[in-house]
Design a protein around this motif. Structure first.
Motif, PDB file in Angstrom:
ATOM      1  N   GLU A  21       2.205   2.685  -3.415  1.00  0.00           N
ATOM      2  CA  GLU A  21       0.982   2.858  -4.219  1.00  0.00           C
ATOM      3  C   GLU A  21       0.812   3.920  -3.689  1.00  0.00           C
ATOM      4  OE1 GLU A  21      -2.218   0.177  -5.666  1.00  0.00           O
ATOM      5  OE2 GLU A  21      -2.159   1.854  -7.019  1.00  0.00           O
ATOM      6  N   HIS A  22       0.877   4.779  -2.226  1.00  0.00           N
ATOM      7  CA  HIS A  22       1.050   6.111  -1.330  1.00  0.00           C
ATOM      8  C   HIS A  22       2.258   6.661  -2.572  1.00  0.00           C
ATOM      9  CE1 HIS A  22       0.594   8.851   1.447  1.00  0.00           C
ATOM     10  NE2 HIS A  22       0.773   8.933   1.355  1.00  0.00           N
ATOM     11  N   HIS A  48       0.806  -1.425  -0.125  1.00  0.00           N
ATOM     12  CA  HIS A  48      -0.141  -0.067   0.362  1.00  0.00           C
ATOM     13  C   HIS A  48       0.813   1.307   0.148  1.00  0.00           C
ATOM     14  CE1 HIS A  48      -3.866   1.959   1.888  1.00  0.00           C
ATOM     15  NE2 HIS A  48      -3.134   2.524   1.170  1.00  0.00           N
ATOM     16  N   GLN A  49       1.739   0.906   0.964  1.00  0.00           N
ATOM     17  CA  GLN A  49       2.836   2.415   1.106  1.00  0.00           C
ATOM     18  C   GLN A  49       3.990   2.678  -0.009  1.00  0.00           C
ATOM     19  OE1 GLN A  49       3.964   5.001   2.951  1.00  0.00           O
ATOM     20  NE2 GLN A  49       1.607   4.256   3.706  1.00  0.00           N
ATOM     21  N   GLU A  90      -6.971  11.732   1.521  1.00  0.00           N
ATOM     22  CA  GLU A  90      -5.873  11.640   2.536  1.00  0.00           C
ATOM     23  C   GLU A  90      -6.664  10.119   3.523  1.00  0.00           C
ATOM     24  OE1 GLU A  90      -2.850  11.553   1.298  1.00  0.00           O
ATOM     25  OE2 GLU A  90      -4.144  13.000  -0.542  1.00  0.00           O
ATOM     26  N   GLU A  95      -6.603   4.512  -2.989  1.00  0.00           N
ATOM     27  CA  GLU A  95      -5.478   5.513  -2.966  1.00  0.00           C
ATOM     28  C   GLU A  95      -5.023   4.656  -4.841  1.00  0.00           C
ATOM     29  OE1 GLU A  95      -2.393   5.274  -0.219  1.00  0.00           O
ATOM     30  OE2 GLU A  95      -2.403   7.309  -1.272  1.00  0.00           O
ATOM     31  N   ARG A 131       1.151   7.306  -5.982  1.00  0.00           N
ATOM     32  CA  ARG A 131       0.553   8.602  -6.013  1.00  0.00           C
ATOM     33  C   ARG A 131       0.793  10.119  -5.974  1.00  0.00           C
ATOM     34  NH1 ARG A 131      -3.269  11.006  -2.503  1.00  0.00           N
ATOM     35  NH2 ARG A 131      -3.213   9.878  -0.976  1.00  0.00           N
ATOM     36  N   TRP A 132       1.715  10.178  -5.326  1.00  0.00           N
ATOM     37  CA  TRP A 132       2.600  11.031  -5.372  1.00  0.00           C
ATOM     38  C   TRP A 132       3.377  11.741  -5.911  1.00  0.00           C
ATOM     39  CZ3 TRP A 132       0.821  15.465  -2.323  1.00  0.00           C
ATOM     40  CH2 TRP A 132       0.188  15.332  -1.333  1.00  0.00           C
ATOM     41  N   CYS A 180      -7.483   6.965   1.265  1.00  0.00           N
ATOM     42  CA  CYS A 180      -6.700   6.439   0.573  1.00  0.00           C
ATOM     43  C   CYS A 180      -6.080   5.461   2.266  1.00  0.00           C
ATOM     44  CB  CYS A 180      -5.710   8.209   0.369  1.00  0.00           C
ATOM     45  SG  CYS A 180      -6.388   8.419  -1.855  1.00  0.00           S
ATOM     46  N   ASN A 181      -5.519   6.390   2.956  1.00  0.00           N
ATOM     47  CA  ASN A 181      -5.115   5.694   3.817  1.00  0.00           C
ATOM     48  C   ASN A 181      -5.987   4.073   4.541  1.00  0.00           C
ATOM     49  OD1 ASN A 181      -2.636   5.297   5.456  1.00  0.00           O
ATOM     50  ND2 ASN A 181      -3.613   6.273   7.840  1.00  0.00           N
TER      51      ASN A 181
END
Lengths: 192, 192
Positions: free
Chosen positions: A124-125, A121-122, B114, B124, A128-129, B117-118
């Motif tokens: 993907e985070h 998941h991180q 956010e 996300e 995204r950013w 998404c988290n």
DNA sequence: TGCAGAATGTGATATACATCACGTAGCTAC
DNA sequence: GTAGCTACGTGATGTATATCACATTCTGCA
């Protein structure tokens, strides 16, 4: 600082990964060295990878029917580059990429990025950013194109990336600004 | 089709959510109606929300020092709009948004996006892809700006969004193309 | 070391577009 | 209905920039 550490610090600004998670992520990147002038992606190619720049400077550019070149991006250390249109849509490259200087990059395949994003998941985070920032930069450049004249855009570019002045030939800066090299030449000789 | 169903189908193209997950996500959206001409975001505002368009047409625009307007986006149904620079960086709006026609939107706050998404990996994923597409569209428009003349950009715009021709006044189309309304007027009266 | 090609400077000319100015048609409010 | 406002068309003129042409300087390399 080696390539792995550079990527690690780059990602750490946006996402929180354990060392194990980062090692796993990093295992999908393939280091690659290029010589000045070498071609990374050529128009018409199948595009499988995106590139994280460790050192050197690359350019992503488009050539139109009249053989005129427009530069979309100068890719510097810690920047990402590819023909993302072709990469995401599985179409042939319309954008080419080559090296303005010798360069080291880390390659990540489209398949592996999607796999990692799915697994972590991180990750993907983080992606995204990263895309967020690219989107904002692109919007800003678009506005600058509409609103500012060539001289203002030239000064904006050099104040953002002063190293470009000595690093890349002037006709490439012109191709980034979207003006002829003659116009650019006259510009910065006029207002000395 | 109601707002909820429109959003659901829009997201389903990119991400897989259970009904419960979608209901949870949807609970963070706030429906809002606007009249033609009403202002959604004004330059200098604090920006807390982004907007998903259900019906109508909005414009996101920038006004420069000489009071000249440049349109960044015509936001149509199933498009997202906001001053994303201000939204993500917690700065004041430099972009304004108002309604060209009566419009219905769903508001989502930056904080809630956010949070969701988290909490939901698939959310996300959705927002990563949404931004991806925005980035690609922005790159494409930038290239079109550098490569094509006004006439070609005008025809490109109308072939992509034929409904714009009757929906929005010509001087707004000119502001999107980055030319004066006079030039645009002359353009499509010359080549009949 | 010297040469070929790349990068750069600069003049002359053409052109797309902005800007200013003015006119007309259509819509809206009261 | 009319006053005022917005949208839109169109002519005249100025200006930034492209384009073409050629000269000059720099640079890699054989």
């Amino acid at each position: 600082m080696d390539a792995k550490e550079i990527l690690k610090q780059h990602i750490a600004k946006t996402a929180t990964l354990t060392d194990e998670q980062f090692d796993y992520l990093f295992s999908h990147f393939k280091p690659q060295s290029y010589k000045k002038g070498q071609v990374v992606i050529s128009e018409g190619d199948k595009v499988d990878n995106e590139y994280f720049v460790i050192s050197g400077c690359l350019k992503a550019f488009f050539i139109n029917d009249e053989i005129k070149m427009y530069i979309l991006q100068f890719a510097m250390p810690t920047w990402w580059t590819s023909d993302y249109g072709a990469l995401y849509n599985h179409t042939r490259a319309t954008i080419s990429i080559d090296c303005i200087t010798d360069a080291e990059v880390l390659c990540l395949s489209n398949h592996d990025r999607e796999k990692i994003c799915n697994e972590l998941h991180q990750a993907e985070h983080f992606f995204r950013w990263r895309t967020n920032r690219g989107y904002l930069a692109s919007q800003k450049r678009l506005l600058s194109f509409m609103n500012n004249d060539t001289k203002a855009r030239y000064e904006e570019l050099l104040s953002l990336y002063p190293q470009l002045y000595n690093l890349v030939p002037k006709h490439l800066i012109a191709a980034y600004l979207g003006v002829s090299r003659e116009t650019l030449s006259r510009l910065y000789h006029a207002h000395k």
